[in-house]
Design a protein around this motif. Structure first.
Motif, PDB file in Angstrom:
ATOM      1  N   ARG A   1       0.830  -1.206   0.000  1.00 47.34           N
ATOM      2  CA  ARG A   1       0.000   0.000   0.000  1.00 47.34           C
ATOM      3  C   ARG A   1       0.863   1.254   0.000  1.00 47.34           C
ATOM      4  NH1 ARG A   1      -4.030   2.410   4.153  1.00 47.34           N
ATOM      5  NH2 ARG A   1      -4.752   4.161   2.902  1.00 47.34           N
ATOM      6  N   ALA A   2       1.927   1.252   0.799  1.00 43.30           N
ATOM      7  CA  ALA A   2       2.828   2.409   0.843  1.00 43.30           C
ATOM      8  C   ALA A   2       3.467   2.637  -0.528  1.00 43.30           C
ATOM      9  CB  ALA A   2       3.899   2.196   1.906  1.00 43.30           C
ATOM     10  N   LEU A   3       3.917   1.564  -1.157  1.00 39.85           N
ATOM     11  CA  LEU A   3       4.522   1.685  -2.482  1.00 39.85           C
ATOM     12  C   LEU A   3       3.527   2.249  -3.488  1.00 39.85           C
ATOM     13  CD1 LEU A   3       6.850   1.316  -4.440  1.00 39.85           C
ATOM     14  CD2 LEU A   3       6.159  -1.077  -4.704  1.00 39.85           C
ATOM     15  N   SER A   4       2.308   1.769  -3.461  1.00 42.10           N
ATOM     16  CA  SER A   4       1.276   2.293  -4.368  1.00 42.10           C
ATOM     17  C   SER A   4       1.070   3.792  -4.166  1.00 42.10           C
ATOM     18  CB  SER A   4      -0.048   1.558  -4.158  1.00 42.10           C
ATOM     19  OG  SER A   4       0.062   0.227  -4.565  1.00 42.10           O
ATOM     20  N   ALA A   5       1.060   4.223  -2.911  1.00 40.29           N
ATOM     21  CA  ALA A   5       0.879   5.654  -2.621  1.00 40.29           C
ATOM     22  C   ALA A   5       2.054   6.458  -3.141  1.00 40.29           C
ATOM     23  CB  ALA A   5       0.700   5.858  -1.121  1.00 40.29           C
ATOM     24  N   LEU A   6       3.267   5.958  -2.948  1.00 40.87           N
ATOM     25  CA  LEU A   6       4.454   6.673  -3.437  1.00 40.87           C
ATOM     26  C   LEU A   6       4.483   6.723  -4.963  1.00 40.87           C
ATOM     27  CD1 LEU A   6       7.149   5.326  -0.954  1.00 40.87           C
ATOM     28  CD2 LEU A   6       6.020   7.565  -0.922  1.00 40.87           C
ATOM     29  N   LEU A   7       4.157   5.602  -5.607  1.00 46.08           N
ATOM     30  CA  LEU A   7       4.130   5.590  -7.071  1.00 46.08           C
ATOM     31  C   LEU A   7       3.091   6.572  -7.612  1.00 46.08           C
ATOM     32  CD1 LEU A   7       4.512   1.759  -7.782  1.00 46.08           C
ATOM     33  CD2 LEU A   7       6.274   3.539  -7.959  1.00 46.08           C
ATOM     34  N   ALA A   8       1.961   6.686  -6.924  1.00 43.83           N
ATOM     35  CA  ALA A   8       0.917   7.621  -7.339  1.00 43.83           C
ATOM     36  C   ALA A   8       1.385   9.068  -7.215  1.00 43.83           C
ATOM     37  CB  ALA A   8      -0.347   7.404  -6.503  1.00 43.83           C
ATOM     38  N   GLN A   9       2.352   9.333  -6.343  1.00 41.98           N
ATOM     39  CA  GLN A   9       2.911  10.676  -6.180  1.00 41.98           C
ATOM     40  C   GLN A   9       4.028  10.962  -7.190  1.00 41.98           C
ATOM     41  OE1 GLN A   9       4.303  11.101  -2.159  1.00 41.98           O
ATOM     42  NE2 GLN A   9       2.238  11.133  -1.300  1.00 41.98           N
ATOM     43  N   GLY A  10       4.383   9.953  -7.998  1.00 39.88           N
ATOM     44  CA  GLY A  10       5.404  10.153  -9.016  1.00 39.88           C
ATOM     45  C   GLY A  10       6.751   9.528  -8.717  1.00 39.88           C
ATOM     46  N   HIS A  11       6.862   8.790  -7.609  1.00 38.89           N
ATOM     47  CA  HIS A  11       8.114   8.119  -7.272  1.00 38.89           C
ATOM     48  C   HIS A  11       8.386   6.982  -8.261  1.00 38.89           C
ATOM     49  CE1 HIS A  11       8.785   9.554  -3.002  1.00 38.89           C
ATOM     50  NE2 HIS A  11       7.581  10.050  -3.271  1.00 38.89           N
ATOM     51  N   THR A  12       9.652   6.651  -8.431  1.00 42.04           N
ATOM     52  CA  THR A  12      10.098   5.487  -9.196  1.00 42.04           C
ATOM     53  C   THR A  12      10.761   4.531  -8.215  1.00 42.04           C
ATOM     54  OG1 THR A  12      10.506   6.880 -11.124  1.00 42.04           O
ATOM     55  CG2 THR A  12      11.573   4.714 -11.090  1.00 42.04           C
ATOM     56  N   LEU A  13      10.378   3.271  -8.232  1.00 43.34           N
ATOM     57  CA  LEU A  13      10.947   2.280  -7.316  1.00 43.34           C
ATOM     58  C   LEU A  13      12.367   1.926  -7.743  1.00 43.34           C
ATOM     59  CD1 LEU A  13      10.544   0.330  -4.911  1.00 43.34           C
ATOM     60  CD2 LEU A  13       9.737  -1.363  -6.579  1.00 43.34           C
ATOM     61  N   LEU A  14      13.304   2.014  -6.791  1.00 46.10           N
ATOM     62  CA  LEU A  14      14.687   1.605  -7.020  1.00 46.10           C
ATOM     63  C   LEU A  14      14.973   0.253  -6.374  1.00 46.10           C
ATOM     64  CD1 LEU A  14      16.596   4.973  -6.384  1.00 46.10           C
ATOM     65  CD2 LEU A  14      15.855   3.992  -8.574  1.00 46.10           C
ATOM     66  N   ALA A  15      14.451   0.047  -5.164  1.00 50.71           N
ATOM     67  CA  ALA A  15      14.705  -1.211  -4.442  1.00 50.71           C
ATOM     68  C   ALA A  15      13.646  -1.402  -3.367  1.00 50.71           C
ATOM     69  CB  ALA A  15      16.087  -1.206  -3.802  1.00 50.71           C
ATOM     70  N   ARG A  16      13.467  -2.655  -3.020  1.00 50.19           N
ATOM     71  CA  ARG A  16      12.521  -3.013  -1.957  1.00 50.19           C
ATOM     72  C   ARG A  16      13.235  -3.956  -0.998  1.00 50.19           C
ATOM     73  NH1 ARG A  16       6.200  -4.487  -2.875  1.00 50.19           N
ATOM     74  NH2 ARG A  16       5.744  -4.833  -0.680  1.00 50.19           N
ATOM     75  N   ASN A  17      13.068  -3.711   0.292  1.00 47.92           N
ATOM     76  CA  ASN A  17      13.675  -4.532   1.338  1.00 47.92           C
ATOM     77  C   ASN A  17      15.184  -4.661   1.153  1.00 47.92           C
ATOM     78  OD1 ASN A  17      10.714  -6.190   0.878  1.00 47.92           O
ATOM     79  ND2 ASN A  17      11.168  -5.245   2.836  1.00 47.92           N
ATOM     80  N   TYR A  18      15.844  -3.527   1.030  1.00 47.67           N
ATOM     81  CA  TYR A  18      17.304  -3.498   0.912  1.00 47.67           C
ATOM     82  C   TYR A  18      17.903  -3.806   2.276  1.00 47.67           C
ATOM     83  CZ  TYR A  18      22.037  -1.812   0.212  1.00 47.67           C
ATOM     84  OH  TYR A  18      23.409  -1.703   0.139  1.00 47.67           O
ATOM     85  N   ARG A  19      18.743  -4.842   2.329  1.00 50.84           N
ATOM     86  CA  ARG A  19      19.297  -5.293   3.603  1.00 50.84           C
ATOM     87  C   ARG A  19      20.815  -5.181   3.631  1.00 50.84           C
ATOM     88  NH1 ARG A  19      14.950  -8.750   2.784  1.00 50.84           N
ATOM     89  NH2 ARG A  19      13.615  -9.013   4.595  1.00 50.84           N
ATOM     90  N   ILE A  20      21.291  -4.783   4.810  1.00 52.19           N
ATOM     91  CA  ILE A  20      22.710  -4.881   5.138  1.00 52.19           C
ATOM     92  C   ILE A  20      22.753  -5.544   6.514  1.00 52.19           C
ATOM     93  CG2 ILE A  20      23.350  -2.829   3.807  1.00 52.19           C
ATOM     94  CD1 ILE A  20      23.656  -1.373   6.553  1.00 52.19           C
ATOM     95  N   PRO A  21      23.900  -6.047   6.948  1.00 45.45           N
ATOM     96  CA  PRO A  21      23.955  -6.619   8.293  1.00 45.45           C
ATOM     97  C   PRO A  21      23.508  -5.598   9.344  1.00 45.45           C
ATOM     98  CG  PRO A  21      25.912  -7.218   7.074  1.00 45.45           C
ATOM     99  CD  PRO A  21      25.167  -6.219   6.229  1.00 45.45           C
TER     100      PRO A  21
END
Length: 112
Positions: free
Chosen positions: A9-29
């Motif tokens: 839902r958050a991603l959908s809201a951001l995309l509707a505002q014009g955001h472009t997805l770069l990554a999801r659940n980016y993990r580091i230690p």
């Protein structure tokens, strides 16, 4: 999985505002960033939090100073390791959902 529903839902809201997805659940230690997007040349790092009730505090209140520090470290790592520079314009934000993931009130709070 409720966390994934809130992130969707958050991603959908951001995309509707014009955001472009770069990554999801980016993990580091020791850290993770739920959503990384770009808007008007700014890299946006988003933590998504959802609470069905405010009995134990709001979704926004659940983001601790420790979580913010880990998020900042993960953001710098992403900028340097993935984008090749750590001097790009960027911001941290929390996307909070109060209520169910599907119909709760969604708010975006910029972290200063």
């Amino acid at each position: 999985m409720k966390g994934a529903d809130a992130e969707d839902r958050a991603l959908s809201a951001l995309l509707a505002q014009g955001h472009t997805l770069l990554a999801r659940n980016y993990r580091i230690p020791g850290g993770e960033i739920d959503l990384i997007t770009r808007l008007d040349g700014v890299v946006v790092f988003s933590e998504v939090r959802q609470r069905r009730s405010a009995r134990y505090g709001s979704a926004l209140e659940s983001v601790t100073p420790r979580k913010l520090a880990l998020m900042q470290r993960a953001a710098l790592t992403y900028l340097f390791n993935v984008l090749g520079r750590d001097d790009l314009p960027c911001r941290l934000q929390v996307v909070s959902i109060e209520g169910t993931a599907a119909s709760g009130v969604l708010s975006i709070t910029l972290i200063e």
